[in-house]
Design an enzyme around this catalytic site. Sequence first.
Site, PDB file in Angstrom:
ATOM      1  N   GLN A 180      21.384  23.659  -9.229  1.00 24.39           N
ATOM      2  CA  GLN A 180      21.320  24.726  -8.219  1.00 24.39           C
ATOM      3  C   GLN A 180      22.742  25.014  -7.747  1.00 24.39           C
ATOM      4  OE1 GLN A 180      19.646  23.749  -4.261  1.00 24.39           O
ATOM      5  NE2 GLN A 180      18.428  25.624  -4.480  1.00 24.39           N
ATOM      6  N   HIS A 234      16.485  19.014  -8.559  1.00 24.58           N
ATOM      7  CA  HIS A 234      17.761  19.670  -8.837  1.00 24.58           C
ATOM      8  C   HIS A 234      18.929  18.918  -8.222  1.00 24.58           C
ATOM      9  CE1 HIS A 234      16.534  21.787  -5.012  1.00 24.58           C
ATOM     10  NE2 HIS A 234      17.810  21.670  -4.714  1.00 24.58           N
ATOM     11  N   GLU A 273      22.027  31.687  -4.202  1.00 19.52           N
ATOM     12  CA  GLU A 273      21.903  30.576  -5.141  1.00 19.52           C
ATOM     13  C   GLU A 273      21.380  31.000  -6.496  1.00 19.52           C
ATOM     14  OE1 GLU A 273      18.593  29.073  -6.058  1.00 19.52           O
ATOM     15  OE2 GLU A 273      17.454  29.089  -4.183  1.00 19.52           O
ATOM     16  N   HIS A 285      24.182  18.184  -2.757  1.00 18.75           N
ATOM     17  CA  HIS A 285      22.966  17.417  -2.466  1.00 18.75           C
ATOM     18  C   HIS A 285      22.204  17.114  -3.738  1.00 18.75           C
ATOM     19  CE1 HIS A 285      21.393  21.622  -2.295  1.00 18.75           C
ATOM     20  NE2 HIS A 285      20.279  21.098  -2.782  1.00 18.75           N
ATOM     21  N   GLU A 314      17.411  16.060  -0.477  1.00 23.29           N
ATOM     22  CA  GLU A 314      16.380  17.077  -0.246  1.00 23.29           C
ATOM     23  C   GLU A 314      15.081  16.602  -0.885  1.00 23.29           C
ATOM     24  OE1 GLU A 314      17.599  20.932  -1.744  1.00 23.29           O
ATOM     25  OE2 GLU A 314      15.542  21.651  -1.874  1.00 23.29           O
TER      26      GLU A 314
HETATM   27  C1  V0V Z   1      27.435  16.882   5.908  1.00 20.97           C
HETATM   28  N1  V0V Z   1      27.657  15.584   5.652  1.00 20.97           N
HETATM   29  C2  V0V Z   1      27.414  15.341   4.369  1.00 20.97           C
HETATM   30  C3  V0V Z   1      26.998  16.588   3.818  1.00 20.97           C
HETATM   31  N2  V0V Z   1      27.018  17.506   4.798  1.00 20.97           N
HETATM   32  N3  V0V Z   1      27.480  14.211   3.641  1.00 20.97           N
HETATM   33  C4  V0V Z   1      27.153  14.296   2.342  1.00 20.97           C
HETATM   34  N4  V0V Z   1      26.748  15.453   1.742  1.00 20.97           N
HETATM   35  C5  V0V Z   1      26.666  16.600   2.446  1.00 20.97           C
HETATM   36  N5  V0V Z   1      26.276  17.715   1.841  1.00 20.97           N
HETATM   37  C6  V0V Z   1      28.114  14.566   6.602  1.00 20.97           C
HETATM   38  C7  V0V Z   1      29.496  14.877   7.145  1.00 20.97           C
HETATM   39  O1  V0V Z   1      30.485  14.391   6.291  1.00 20.97           O
HETATM   40  C8  V0V Z   1      29.455  14.166   8.461  1.00 20.97           C
HETATM   41  O2  V0V Z   1      29.661  12.799   8.267  1.00 20.97           O
HETATM   42  C9  V0V Z   1      28.016  14.353   8.932  1.00 20.97           C
HETATM   43  O3  V0V Z   1      27.264  14.568   7.732  1.00 20.97           O
HETATM   44  C10 V0V Z   1      27.859  15.549   9.852  1.00 20.97           C
HETATM   45  O4  V0V Z   1      28.446  16.645   9.206  1.00 20.97           O
HETATM   46  P1  V0V Z   1      28.776  18.053   9.874  1.00 20.97           P
HETATM   47  O5  V0V Z   1      29.686  18.787   8.954  1.00 20.97           O
HETATM   48  O6  V0V Z   1      29.179  17.867  11.312  1.00 20.97           O
HETATM   49  O7  V0V Z   1      27.429  18.782   9.768  1.00 20.97           O
HETATM   50  P2  V0V Z   1      26.197  18.929  10.730  1.00 20.97           P
HETATM   51  O8  V0V Z   1      25.956  17.683  11.524  1.00 20.97           O
HETATM   52  O9  V0V Z   1      26.354  20.217  11.477  1.00 20.97           O
HETATM   53  O10 V0V Z   1      25.049  19.114   9.640  1.00 20.97           O
HETATM   54  C11 V0V Z   1      24.763  18.117   8.700  1.00 20.97           C
HETATM   55  C12 V0V Z   1      23.347  18.415   8.189  1.00 20.97           C
HETATM   56  C13 V0V Z   1      23.375  19.872   7.653  1.00 20.97           C
HETATM   57  C14 V0V Z   1      22.985  17.441   7.116  1.00 20.97           C
HETATM   58  C15 V0V Z   1      22.345  18.299   9.357  1.00 20.97           C
HETATM   59  O11 V0V Z   1      24.324  19.957   6.596  1.00 20.97           O
HETATM   60  C16 V0V Z   1      22.033  20.364   7.184  1.00 20.97           C
HETATM   61  O12 V0V Z   1      21.151  20.755   7.965  1.00 20.97           O
HETATM   62  N6  V0V Z   1      21.820  20.372   5.828  1.00 20.97           N
HETATM   63  C17 V0V Z   1      20.518  20.813   5.291  1.00 20.97           C
HETATM   64  C18 V0V Z   1      20.512  22.283   4.933  1.00 20.97           C
HETATM   65  C19 V0V Z   1      21.422  22.611   3.778  1.00 20.97           C
HETATM   66  O13 V0V Z   1      22.338  21.842   3.446  1.00 20.97           O
HETATM   67  N7  V0V Z   1      21.188  23.775   3.161  1.00 20.97           N
HETATM   68  C20 V0V Z   1      21.989  24.230   2.021  1.00 20.97           C
HETATM   69  C21 V0V Z   1      21.276  23.993   0.748  1.00 20.97           C
HETATM   70  P3  V0V Z   1      30.529  11.923   9.272  1.00 20.97           P
HETATM   71  O14 V0V Z   1      31.911  12.524   9.214  1.00 20.97           O
HETATM   72  O15 V0V Z   1      29.867  12.120  10.624  1.00 20.97           O
HETATM   73  O16 V0V Z   1      30.436  10.527   8.733  1.00 20.97           O
HETATM   74  S1  V0V Z   1      19.902  25.119   0.626  1.00 20.97           S
HETATM   75  C22 V0V Z   1      18.896  24.543  -0.650  1.00 20.97           C
HETATM   76  O17 V0V Z   1      19.189  23.413  -1.178  1.00 20.97           O
HETATM   77  C23 V0V Z   1      17.803  25.333  -1.045  1.00 20.97           C
HETATM   78  C24 V0V Z   1      17.543  26.680  -0.457  1.00 20.97           C
HETATM   79  C25 V0V Z   1      16.863  24.840  -2.070  1.00 20.97           C
HETATM   80  O18 V0V Z   1      17.049  23.782  -2.634  1.00 20.97           O
HETATM   81  O19 V0V Z   1      15.854  25.551  -2.346  1.00 20.97           O
HETATM   82 CO    CO Z   2      18.574  22.423  -2.872  1.00 22.82          CO
END
Ligand code: V0V
Ligand code: CO
Length: 154
Positions: A60, A7, A43, A84, A134
């Site tokens: 998604q 997705h 979602e 993502h 992901e």
């Molecule tokens: C953050 N950054 C991204 C981003 N989110 N870059 C590209 N795409 C994204 N979506 C970058 C941001 O610009 C910063 O870059 C750096 O990562 C740190 O960002 P932050 O805002 O300080 O965020 P953090 O460090 O607190 O967390 C970043 C992570 C977090 C990736 C660890 O977003 C995470 O755990 N994501 C995974 C969970 C998630 O996204 N769940 C929602 C979808 P610079 O400025 O340092 O260069 S749930 C889903 O998909 C489901 C349920 C499913 O598919 O079934």
């Molecule tokens: Co997802």
Amino acid sequence: MLTRIDHIGIACFDLDATVEFYRATYGFEVFHSEVNEDQGVREAMLRINGTDDGAASYVQLLQPTSDDSPVAKWLARHGEGVHHIAFGTPDVDGDAAAIRDRGVRVVYDTPRRGSMGSRITFLHPRDCHGVLTELVTTPGASAAGAPPADPSDH
Ligand code: V0V
Ligand code: CO
């Protein structure tokens, strides 16, 4: 290894309005929707096509359920848009371990629960040229291809 695009995750402020845009503009219908409190999202999965491992590809749509969730942080910084990309794999545990060994940060030690009972993990966007990536294993998806059709269907 990774076999398909499962997705594209899109962050939005208003899930119902965004679902309606995708329905009215492209004819995509909601295949499944849920609240995932662990991920902080409400979602909707819009099914685009079936694939040869028995799973499918989706859009998604993600609306945050709390202000401190990853999607809420993303929206506050960037506004709506692609959040993502998710690759499908029959073995999220093995692939995550292999990718970690190549020096890419995997966000979770153990995969967590994703949409429709899937198991998911994420690769850190700063290690992936700016793309939050992901990995997802769909229950019932098969590495060997789609299971044969149920003979009782005929
Ligand atoms: C953050 N950054 C991204 C981003 N989110 N870059 C590209 N795409 C994204 N979506 C970058 C941001 O610009 C910063 O870059 C750096 O990562 C740190 O960002 P932050 O805002 O300080 O965020 P953090 O460090 O607190 O967390 C970043 C992570 C977090 C990736 C660890 O977003 C995470 O755990 N994501 C995974 C969970 C998630 O996204 N769940 C929602 C979808 P610079 O400025 O340092 O260069 S749930 C889903 O998909 C489901 C349920 C499913 O598919 O079934
Ligand atoms: Co997802």
